[in-house]
Design a protein around this motif. Sequence first.
Motif, PDB file in Angstrom:
ATOM      1  N   LYS A 116       0.815  -1.220   0.000  1.00 21.41           N
ATOM      2  CA  LYS A 116       0.000   0.000   0.000  1.00 21.41           C
ATOM      3  C   LYS A 116       0.847   1.268   0.000  1.00 21.41           C
ATOM      4  O   LYS A 116       0.494   2.277   0.614  1.00 21.41           O
ATOM      5  CB  LYS A 116      -0.952   0.032   1.208  1.00 21.41           C
ATOM      6  CG  LYS A 116      -1.846  -1.194   1.347  1.00 21.41           C
ATOM      7  CD  LYS A 116      -2.900  -1.264   0.279  1.00 21.41           C
ATOM      8  CE  LYS A 116      -3.872  -2.408   0.531  1.00 21.41           C
ATOM      9  NZ  LYS A 116      -4.871  -2.574  -0.537  1.00 21.41           N
ATOM     10  N   LEU A 117       1.988   1.240  -0.695  1.00 15.77           N
ATOM     11  CA  LEU A 117       2.808   2.447  -0.821  1.00 15.77           C
ATOM     12  C   LEU A 117       2.059   3.476  -1.661  1.00 15.77           C
ATOM     13  O   LEU A 117       1.329   3.133  -2.591  1.00 15.77           O
ATOM     14  CB  LEU A 117       4.148   2.117  -1.488  1.00 15.77           C
ATOM     15  CG  LEU A 117       5.080   1.151  -0.743  1.00 15.77           C
ATOM     16  CD1 LEU A 117       6.376   0.987  -1.527  1.00 15.77           C
ATOM     17  CD2 LEU A 117       5.375   1.650   0.665  1.00 15.77           C
ATOM     18  N   GLU A 118       2.251   4.747  -1.319  1.00 16.03           N
ATOM     19  CA  GLU A 118       1.603   5.821  -2.066  1.00 16.03           C
ATOM     20  C   GLU A 118       2.170   5.870  -3.480  1.00 16.03           C
ATOM     21  O   GLU A 118       3.380   5.989  -3.673  1.00 16.03           O
ATOM     22  CB  GLU A 118       1.832   7.153  -1.356  1.00 16.03           C
ATOM     23  CG  GLU A 118       1.229   7.213   0.047  1.00 16.03           C
ATOM     24  CD  GLU A 118       1.595   8.506   0.752  1.00 16.03           C
ATOM     25  OE1 GLU A 118       1.476   9.579   0.136  1.00 16.03           O
ATOM     26  OE2 GLU A 118       2.022   8.427   1.924  1.00 16.03           O
ATOM     27  N   LYS A 119       1.279   5.791  -4.462  1.00 16.56           N
ATOM     28  CA  LYS A 119       1.717   5.710  -5.860  1.00 16.56           C
ATOM     29  C   LYS A 119       2.515   6.927  -6.290  1.00 16.56           C
ATOM     30  O   LYS A 119       3.473   6.799  -7.066  1.00 16.56           O
ATOM     31  CB  LYS A 119       0.502   5.524  -6.763  1.00 16.56           C
ATOM     32  CG  LYS A 119      -0.210   4.199  -6.558  1.00 16.56           C
ATOM     33  CD  LYS A 119      -1.417   4.059  -7.467  1.00 16.56           C
ATOM     34  CE  LYS A 119      -2.124   2.717  -7.236  1.00 16.56           C
ATOM     35  NZ  LYS A 119      -3.312   2.563  -8.113  1.00 16.56           N
ATOM     36  N   ASP A 120       2.151   8.107  -5.795  1.00 17.49           N
ATOM     37  CA  ASP A 120       2.856   9.312  -6.236  1.00 17.49           C
ATOM     38  C   ASP A 120       4.223   9.466  -5.575  1.00 17.49           C
ATOM     39  O   ASP A 120       4.956  10.405  -5.869  1.00 17.49           O
ATOM     40  CB  ASP A 120       2.004  10.557  -6.002  1.00 17.49           C
ATOM     41  CG  ASP A 120       1.670  10.801  -4.538  1.00 17.49           C
ATOM     42  OD1 ASP A 120       2.034   9.958  -3.698  1.00 17.49           O
ATOM     43  OD2 ASP A 120       1.046  11.829  -4.240  1.00 17.49           O
ATOM     44  N   ARG A 121       4.581   8.528  -4.689  1.00 11.20           N
ATOM     45  CA  ARG A 121       5.915   8.554  -4.083  1.00 11.20           C
ATOM     46  C   ARG A 121       6.847   7.517  -4.701  1.00 11.20           C
ATOM     47  O   ARG A 121       8.009   7.431  -4.337  1.00 11.20           O
ATOM     48  CB  ARG A 121       5.821   8.300  -2.572  1.00 11.20           C
ATOM     49  CG  ARG A 121       5.214   9.460  -1.800  1.00 11.20           C
ATOM     50  CD  ARG A 121       5.452   9.284  -0.312  1.00 11.20           C
ATOM     51  NE  ARG A 121       5.072  10.466   0.427  1.00 11.20           N
ATOM     52  CZ  ARG A 121       5.560  10.790   1.629  1.00 11.20           C
ATOM     53  NH1 ARG A 121       6.464   9.999   2.204  1.00 11.20           N
ATOM     54  NH2 ARG A 121       5.173  11.871   2.241  1.00 11.20           N
ATOM     55  N   ILE A 122       6.325   6.704  -5.615  1.00 13.88           N
ATOM     56  CA  ILE A 122       7.133   5.672  -6.252  1.00 13.88           C
ATOM     57  C   ILE A 122       7.813   6.227  -7.498  1.00 13.88           C
ATOM     58  O   ILE A 122       7.161   6.807  -8.374  1.00 13.88           O
ATOM     59  CB  ILE A 122       6.272   4.444  -6.612  1.00 13.88           C
ATOM     60  CG1 ILE A 122       5.757   3.761  -5.345  1.00 13.88           C
ATOM     61  CG2 ILE A 122       7.082   3.447  -7.449  1.00 13.88           C
ATOM     62  CD1 ILE A 122       4.814   2.603  -5.606  1.00 13.88           C
ATOM     63  N   HIS A 123       9.133   6.066  -7.559  1.00 13.64           N
ATOM     64  CA  HIS A 123       9.936   6.454  -8.723  1.00 13.64           C
ATOM     65  C   HIS A 123      10.697   5.226  -9.198  1.00 13.64           C
ATOM     66  O   HIS A 123      10.976   4.316  -8.411  1.00 13.64           O
ATOM     67  CB  HIS A 123      10.936   7.558  -8.358  1.00 13.64           C
ATOM     68  CG  HIS A 123      10.298   8.877  -8.035  1.00 13.64           C
ATOM     69  ND1 HIS A 123      10.443   9.988  -8.823  1.00 13.64           N
ATOM     70  CD2 HIS A 123       9.510   9.250  -6.996  1.00 13.64           C
ATOM     71  CE1 HIS A 123       9.783  11.000  -8.290  1.00 13.64           C
ATOM     72  NE2 HIS A 123       9.214  10.582  -7.173  1.00 13.64           N
ATOM     73  N   VAL A 124      11.039   5.200 -10.473  1.00 14.81           N
ATOM     74  CA  VAL A 124      11.853   4.102 -11.004  1.00 14.81           C
ATOM     75  C   VAL A 124      12.971   4.672 -11.867  1.00 14.81           C
ATOM     76  O   VAL A 124      12.857   5.772 -12.419  1.00 14.81           O
ATOM     77  CB  VAL A 124      11.020   3.095 -11.828  1.00 14.81           C
ATOM     78  CG1 VAL A 124       9.930   2.471 -10.983  1.00 14.81           C
ATOM     79  CG2 VAL A 124      10.446   3.736 -13.078  1.00 14.81           C
ATOM     80  N   THR A 125      14.048   3.916 -11.968  1.00 10.26           N
ATOM     81  CA  THR A 125      15.113   4.240 -12.908  1.00 10.26           C
ATOM     82  C   THR A 125      15.246   3.096 -13.901  1.00 10.26           C
ATOM     83  O   THR A 125      14.948   1.945 -13.571  1.00 10.26           O
ATOM     84  CB  THR A 125      16.463   4.454 -12.200  1.00 10.26           C
ATOM     85  OG1 THR A 125      16.839   3.236 -11.522  1.00 10.26           O
ATOM     86  CG2 THR A 125      16.383   5.593 -11.193  1.00 10.26           C
TER      87      THR A 125
END
Length: 335
Positions: free
Chosen positions: A117-126
Motif C-alpha cells: 500500500k505504498l503511495e503511488k505518487d511517491r514511487i519512482h523508477v530508474t
Amino acid sequence: MKSYGLNELREMFLRFFETKEHLRLPSFSLIPQDDASLLLINSGMAPMKPYFKGDKEPPRHRICTCQKCIRTGDIENIGKTARHGTYFEMLGNFSFGKYFKKEMCAWAYEFSTEVLKLEKDRIHVTVFTDDDEAAEIWEKVGVAPDHITRLGEDDNFWVAGPTGPCGPCSEMYYDQGPEVGCGRPDCAPGCDCDRFLEYWNLVFTQFDRQEDGSMVPLAHGNIDTGMGLERVAGIMQGVVSNFDTDILRGLVGVGERLSGKTYGVDEKVDLSLRIMADHSRAITFMVGDGILPSNEGRGYILRRLLRRAVRHGRLIGIEGPFLKEFLDAIVEEMG
C-alpha cells in the motif's frame, strides 16, 4: 500505510510470489557452494549463478527466497550511515527463462501498491539509458512518466562480480520527503541523500560477462530481483535509519541495558550501540552456518567482527563477556 515488522514483511513477499507460481526456497548458507569468487554470500542471486548460467537445472524455473547476506567491503561506514549493514536479508524472485520485463514490472508495482500500500505518487523508477522497453512498460503499469529516470551503465547495469550473469536493471525508489533530503532543486533518484530510497532492484539478466569483458548473450532472458528487507521495513515503519527498524532497534536496546547508556544522547555512544547491534547479527548467523574464527578467509572476517563488537562494548563501559545477551535476543526474534 500500515506498519509491518521485518518478520511480517518477509512472509508477505514470499507468499505473494508463491501466488505467482514461484517455489519458495529457504535461505542458502552464507558459505558459498562451488563458487571460488566469493568468501561469503553477498546477494540473493549469488547462490543462483549455476541456474542462470545453465550449469545446473533449477528445482523450478520460478523461485523466491529471502537470502541472508554478509558484506564487509565498507565496514568503516557501519553505524555512521542510515543504510549500511554487514548482515542483511535480501528478498528476491527469480525466473530462469519463464518471464521477463513485462511480468516483472507489473508484479513489482502490484506488490508495492496493493500489498504494501505504498503511495503511488511517491514511487519512482530508474531504467538503463537505452532501455526504451522497460520505460514503456513502467508507464503502462501506472508509473508517471516524470517519475521514470534514465541512468547510465554505472548505475543501472548490474553484475554479480567481474564475470558471470549480468544485464540492465530497473530500480524502484520511495520518496521519503524533502525533509530528509539534501535540499537541492535537482535532487532525484540516484542522489546520495536519503530522500529517494532505493528499495527494490529488478535485474534483467541477459548476458554472461567473460574475463576479457565481452558479453555473451544467455540462452534466454532471466529475472533476478533484490529487495532489501531492512530498507522496506524502514519505509513501512516510517523511520529513516535501518537501526530504527524493529529488530535492529531491539538489539540497540540490548546494548542500552548492558551499558546503562541511553540511545540518542551522545553520538559516540550511539555509534557503538549501532555497531554492536549490526555485528551481533552477522556473528550469530555466520557461526550458525558453521564459520569459526580464524586467521584467514571467512574465519578472519568473523574474527574481525567479534573484535569490533567487543571493542565497542568496552568503549561504552560494558565489562566481561556480553555477546551472549545479543545472541539470545536474535534467537528470540529470528530463530
